[in-house]
Design a protein around this motif. Structure first.
Motif, PDB file in Angstrom:
ATOM      1  N   CYS A  22       0.862  -1.183   0.000  1.00 40.07           N
ATOM      2  CA  CYS A  22       0.000   0.000   0.000  1.00 40.07           C
ATOM      3  C   CYS A  22       0.896   1.229   0.000  1.00 40.07           C
ATOM      4  O   CYS A  22       1.698   1.423   0.923  1.00 40.07           O
ATOM      5  N   ALA A  23       0.766   2.028  -1.043  1.00 35.54           N
ATOM      6  CA  ALA A  23       1.525   3.268  -1.157  1.00 35.54           C
ATOM      7  C   ALA A  23       0.645   4.422  -0.687  1.00 35.54           C
ATOM      8  O   ALA A  23      -0.459   4.613  -1.207  1.00 35.54           O
ATOM      9  N   ALA A  24       1.145   5.180   0.278  1.00 38.67           N
ATOM     10  CA  ALA A  24       0.364   6.248   0.888  1.00 38.67           C
ATOM     11  C   ALA A  24       0.944   7.615   0.542  1.00 38.67           C
ATOM     12  O   ALA A  24       2.167   7.777   0.432  1.00 38.67           O
ATOM     13  N   SER A  25       0.063   8.585   0.389  1.00 38.07           N
ATOM     14  CA  SER A  25       0.495   9.951   0.152  1.00 38.07           C
ATOM     15  C   SER A  25      -0.611  10.922   0.543  1.00 38.07           C
ATOM     16  O   SER A  25      -1.775  10.540   0.638  1.00 38.07           O
ATOM     17  N   GLY A  26      -0.220  12.167   0.806  1.00 42.55           N
ATOM     18  CA  GLY A  26      -1.204  13.208   1.060  1.00 42.55           C
ATOM     19  C   GLY A  26      -1.610  13.390   2.505  1.00 42.55           C
ATOM     20  O   GLY A  26      -2.515  14.189   2.794  1.00 42.55           O
ATOM     21  N   PRO A  28       0.035  12.704   6.901  1.00 42.57           N
ATOM     22  CA  PRO A  28       1.257  12.392   7.671  1.00 42.57           C
ATOM     23  C   PRO A  28       1.374  10.907   7.988  1.00 42.57           C
ATOM     24  O   PRO A  28       0.943  10.439   9.044  1.00 42.57           O
ATOM     25  N   PHE A  29       1.984  10.196   7.081  1.00 38.49           N
ATOM     26  CA  PHE A  29       2.056   8.746   7.189  1.00 38.49           C
ATOM     27  C   PHE A  29       2.721   8.309   8.496  1.00 38.49           C
ATOM     28  O   PHE A  29       2.238   7.387   9.157  1.00 38.49           O
ATOM     29  N   ASN A  30       3.811   8.953   8.873  1.00 41.98           N
ATOM     30  CA  ASN A  30       4.551   8.505  10.057  1.00 41.98           C
ATOM     31  C   ASN A  30       3.830   8.832  11.362  1.00 41.98           C
ATOM     32  O   ASN A  30       4.327   8.518  12.443  1.00 41.98           O
ATOM     33  N   LYS A  31       2.684   9.491  11.262  1.00 42.32           N
ATOM     34  CA  LYS A  31       1.867   9.767  12.444  1.00 42.32           C
ATOM     35  C   LYS A  31       0.544   9.021  12.378  1.00 42.32           C
ATOM     36  O   LYS A  31      -0.396   9.323  13.126  1.00 42.32           O
ATOM     37  N   SER A  32       0.487   8.037  11.469  1.00 44.01           N
ATOM     38  CA  SER A  32      -0.759   7.314  11.239  1.00 44.01           C
ATOM     39  C   SER A  32      -0.609   5.839  11.581  1.00 44.01           C
ATOM     40  O   SER A  32       0.415   5.219  11.288  1.00 44.01           O
ATOM     41  N   HIS A  33      -1.651   5.295  12.201  1.00 43.11           N
ATOM     42  CA  HIS A  33      -1.733   3.853  12.374  1.00 43.11           C
ATOM     43  C   HIS A  33      -2.288   3.273  11.077  1.00 43.11           C
ATOM     44  O   HIS A  33      -3.272   3.784  10.542  1.00 43.11           O
ATOM     45  N   VAL A  52       1.028   0.178  14.459  1.00 36.23           N
ATOM     46  CA  VAL A  52       0.996   1.560  14.937  1.00 36.23           C
ATOM     47  C   VAL A  52       1.992   2.424  14.163  1.00 36.23           C
ATOM     48  O   VAL A  52       2.820   1.913  13.402  1.00 36.23           O
ATOM     49  N   SER A  53       1.911   3.725  14.378  1.00 36.56           N
ATOM     50  CA  SER A  53       2.680   4.677  13.576  1.00 36.56           C
ATOM     51  C   SER A  53       4.185   4.427  13.623  1.00 36.56           C
ATOM     52  O   SER A  53       4.880   4.611  12.618  1.00 36.56           O
ATOM     53  N   THR A  54       4.675   4.003  14.775  1.00 36.77           N
ATOM     54  CA  THR A  54       6.114   3.768  14.921  1.00 36.77           C
ATOM     55  C   THR A  54       6.540   2.376  14.456  1.00 36.77           C
ATOM     56  O   THR A  54       7.734   2.105  14.333  1.00 36.77           O
ATOM     57  N   GLY A  55       5.585   1.508  14.239  1.00 41.65           N
ATOM     58  CA  GLY A  55       5.895   0.133  13.868  1.00 41.65           C
ATOM     59  C   GLY A  55       6.206  -0.772  15.039  1.00 41.65           C
ATOM     60  O   GLY A  55       6.484  -1.963  14.853  1.00 41.65           O
ATOM     61  N   GLU A  56       6.155  -0.228  16.239  1.00 47.30           N
ATOM     62  CA  GLU A  56       6.579  -0.990  17.418  1.00 47.30           C
ATOM     63  C   GLU A  56       5.533  -1.990  17.893  1.00 47.30           C
ATOM     64  O   GLU A  56       5.857  -2.923  18.633  1.00 47.30           O
ATOM     65  N   ARG A  72       5.781  -1.944   7.870  1.00 44.28           N
ATOM     66  CA  ARG A  72       5.720  -0.626   7.253  1.00 44.28           C
ATOM     67  C   ARG A  72       7.121  -0.069   7.074  1.00 44.28           C
ATOM     68  O   ARG A  72       8.045  -0.447   7.808  1.00 44.28           O
ATOM     69  N   ASP A  73       7.224   0.844   6.122  1.00 43.92           N
ATOM     70  CA  ASP A  73       8.472   1.563   5.887  1.00 43.92           C
ATOM     71  C   ASP A  73       8.123   3.044   5.883  1.00 43.92           C
ATOM     72  O   ASP A  73       7.596   3.563   4.888  1.00 43.92           O
ATOM     73  N   ASN A  74       8.389   3.711   6.981  1.00 41.25           N
ATOM     74  CA  ASN A  74       8.008   5.119   7.094  1.00 41.25           C
ATOM     75  C   ASN A  74       8.829   6.023   6.178  1.00 41.25           C
ATOM     76  O   ASN A  74       8.404   7.118   5.839  1.00 41.25           O
ATOM     77  N   ALA A  75       9.992   5.576   5.783  1.00 40.71           N
ATOM     78  CA  ALA A  75      10.804   6.363   4.859  1.00 40.71           C
ATOM     79  C   ALA A  75      10.212   6.357   3.453  1.00 40.71           C
ATOM     80  O   ALA A  75      10.421   7.293   2.679  1.00 40.71           O
TER      81      ALA A  75
END
Length: 118
Positions: A22-26, A28-33, A52-56, A72-75
């Motif tokens: 799943c490619a996300a845009s538009g 704040p992905f790194n702040k999203s679950h 969760v947002s951090t992947g933890e 997930r890959d937040n980068a």
């Protein structure tokens, strides 16, 4: 604008594997679950897995435990679902879902079809 674009679905034999992306845009992905849901014909949409947002931390539905892995890959603003040991009951449209950490937004992708059949 917000986009969640799923890919990787298809037809696979029982016992096979697929990896959904799943490619996300538009937003704040790194702040999203991020989650994967699925909906089979005639059934309600159900959660498959969430990260969760951090992947933890990750949560899996009982039907996914031991067979599916969410990552997930937040980068890269990407979320994945590795599905192994697929069964015919896994046949469904799989949706990518995003929600804000504070419940302030949620978004859905358009879905990708997974069919498990011999």
């Amino acid at each position: 604008q917000v986009q969640l674009v799923e890919s990787g679905g298809g037809l696979v034999q029982p016992g096979g594997s697929l990896r959904l992306s799943c490619a996300a845009s538009g937003f704040p992905f790194n702040k999203s679950h991020m989650s994967w849901y699925r909906q089979a014909p005639g059934k309600l949409r159900e959660m498959v897995a969430e990260i969760v947002s951090t992947g933890e931390s990750k949560i899996y539905a009982d039907h996914a435990k031991g067979r599916f892995t969410i990552s997930r890959d937040n980068a890269k603003n990407m979320v994945y679902l590795q599905m192994n040991s697929l069964k015919p009951d896994d046949t469904a449209v799989y949706y990518c879902h995003a929600r804000g950490r504070y419940g302030d937004y949620e978004y859905w992708g358009q879905g990708t079809q997974v069919a498990v059949s011999s």
